[in-house]
Design a protein around this motif. Structure first.
Motif, mmCIF file in Angstrom:
data_model
loop_
_atom_site.group_PDB
_atom_site.id
_atom_site.type_symbol
_atom_site.label_atom_id
_atom_site.label_comp_id
_atom_site.label_asym_id
_atom_site.label_seq_id
_atom_site.Cartn_x
_atom_site.Cartn_y
_atom_site.Cartn_z
ATOM 1 N N GLY A 1 0.809 -1.212 0.000
ATOM 2 C CA GLY A 1 0.000 0.000 0.000
ATOM 3 C C GLY A 1 0.842 1.262 0.000
ATOM 4 O O GLY A 1 0.492 2.259 -0.649
ATOM 5 N N ALA A 2 1.956 1.232 0.716
ATOM 6 C CA ALA A 2 2.859 2.384 0.751
ATOM 7 C C ALA A 2 3.491 2.614 -0.617
ATOM 8 O O ALA A 2 3.624 3.762 -1.071
ATOM 9 C CB ALA A 2 3.943 2.164 1.801
ATOM 10 N N ASP B 1 4.197 2.178 5.868
ATOM 11 C CA ASP B 1 2.854 1.929 5.369
ATOM 12 C C ASP B 1 2.346 3.191 4.682
ATOM 13 O O ASP B 1 3.048 4.214 4.619
ATOM 14 C CB ASP B 1 1.918 1.486 6.493
ATOM 15 C CG ASP B 1 1.870 2.488 7.648
ATOM 16 O OD1 ASP B 1 2.317 3.640 7.457
ATOM 17 O OD2 ASP B 1 1.399 2.119 8.738
ATOM 18 N N ALA B 2 1.115 3.139 4.183
ATOM 19 C CA ALA B 2 0.567 4.292 3.457
ATOM 20 C C ALA B 2 0.474 5.518 4.352
ATOM 21 O O ALA B 2 0.698 6.647 3.901
ATOM 22 C CB ALA B 2 -0.801 3.935 2.890
ATOM 23 N N GLU C 1 2.091 9.266 3.652
ATOM 24 C CA GLU C 1 1.256 10.455 3.629
ATOM 25 C C GLU C 1 1.723 11.504 4.643
ATOM 26 O O GLU C 1 1.629 12.707 4.392
ATOM 27 C CB GLU C 1 -0.200 10.077 3.926
ATOM 28 C CG GLU C 1 -0.849 9.180 2.881
ATOM 29 C CD GLU C 1 -1.196 9.908 1.597
ATOM 30 O OE1 GLU C 1 -0.884 11.118 1.487
ATOM 31 O OE2 GLU C 1 -1.761 9.272 0.686
ATOM 32 N N VAL D 1 1.119 4.346 -3.063
ATOM 33 C CA VAL D 1 0.997 5.792 -2.876
ATOM 34 C C VAL D 1 2.185 6.510 -3.515
ATOM 35 O O VAL D 1 2.031 7.519 -4.208
ATOM 36 C CB VAL D 1 0.906 6.142 -1.381
ATOM 37 C CG1 VAL D 1 0.893 7.664 -1.190
ATOM 38 C CG2 VAL D 1 -0.339 5.528 -0.759
#
Length: 338
Positions: A278-279, A323-324, A328, A282
């Motif tokens: 997921g990271a 991770d995402a 962010e 992004v």
């Protein structure tokens, strides 16, 4: 020159080093196998070396960051070839005078460890070939001091069967003069030339035929002279990298992934870096928005890791899981760790 691979072997090896570009990898795999199987036979039978040979020089056309240089380097590595990379703009700066030619030859011999036979069947990668195309607004267009047609014509001679003085080392003019006085020359007859260019702003140049090859007429319209296009029979169009391609690059086990370099960087300070898909998605989504291909990945990862890489070494030696949420907001993640 004991090359014994099949095109399928080469393609499989390239798959581990280059993401995507399946059609281009197939084309260059066939070309490099034909080149080095001929080289092996020429070494075994010197009379064959003197015979006419239809050399399959290569042209890679694709947007910036699509993997042209990575493909060339991987190809040379897989083949165990003497390989050098030059920039077409370097030649254009002087109209490709003899001095630059000597440098290229000397570099190729050096890349072969001084083995002139291996160098004679080496690979020369000339990048930015679109920068010497005849078109308004090009690097040399619009009244530049050097004629682009002359540059391309000079390259034609090098691609065919040029006999060049063999200098002792790059930039050693006295060595070059001594080599010339001894009459020692180097033939480019069996040197494989791979050209690459983005041809940005000329999307028609990347038009392809049914086999994924860059169309000759479009390349001529883009500013390459017909004689030049005719001497690069293996013409491959590379696709822009998709978001999935960028994720695959980040998630690769090989050195192609910049994530592995960041893991090594943190490991040097006792920090165990890991990540989840997921990271990477992004990061890839952000990078893709810039339209610069794989090169944007480095910049986006620098944004994520810069403060972490500055603050954590010497102050933290645990696990760092990406991770995402961390991508962010890396600042918040840093505060939690500290």
């Amino acid at each position: 020159l004991d090359f014994a691979s099949t095109p399928r072997d080469v393609k499989q090896a390239l798959d581990a080093r280059v993401v995507g570009q399946d059609a281009a990898k197939r084309a260059v795999a066939v070309a490099i196998c034909e080149h080095y199987h001929n080289a092996r036979r020429c070494v075994e039978d010197p009379e064959r070396r003197a015979k006419h040979w239809h050399k399959k020089n290569v042209l890679l056309v694709g947007p910036s960051g699509s993997g042209k240089t990575q493909l060339c380097r991987a190809l040379a590595d897989v083949a165990g070839a003497a390989y050098i990379k030059a920039d077409a703009t370097m030649f254009s700066a002087t109209g490709f005078v003899g001095r630059d030619v000597d440098d290229v030859v000397a570099q190729l011999v050096d890349a072969a460890g001084g083995d002139e036979t291996a160098a004679a069947f080496g690979v020369v990668h000339v990048d930015e070939i679109d920068k010497v195309a005849e078109r308004p607004g090009g690097l040399l267009g619009g009244g530049g001091s050097v004629n682009t047609r002359d540059v391309q014509t000079s390259l034609l001679k090098l691609m065919e069967d040029a006999e060049l003085p063999l200098p002792q080392s790059p930039g050693n003019r006295r060595g070059a003069a001594n080599a010339t006085s001894r009459g020692k020359t180097f033939s480019t007859k069996h040197v494989l030339f791979v050209f690459s260019g983005a041809f940005e702003g000329l999307p028609a140049a990347r038009s392809v035929d049914a086999f994924g090859a860059a169309c000759p007429n479009r390349l001529v319209e883009a500013g390459l002279i017909r004689e030049f296009v005719g001497r690069v029979p293996v013409r491959c169009a590379l696709d822009p990298l998709s978001i999935d391609d960028l994720v695959a690059i980040l998630d690769a086990d090989a050195d192609v992934s910049p994530m592995n370099q960041w893991r090594d960087t943190f490991a040097a300070h006792g920090i165990d870096l890991s990540w989840e898909r997921g990271a990477l998605e992004v990061v890839a989504l952000r990078a893709h928005a810039h339209g610069l291909g794989a090169r944007s990945l480095l910049a986006e990862l620098d944004v994520v890791f810069r403060d972490l890489a500055f603050t954590l070494p010497g102050a933290y030696d645990g696990a760092l899981h990406v991770d995402a949420e961390l991508v962010e907001n890396p600042g918040a993640a840093l505060l939690r760790l500290m």
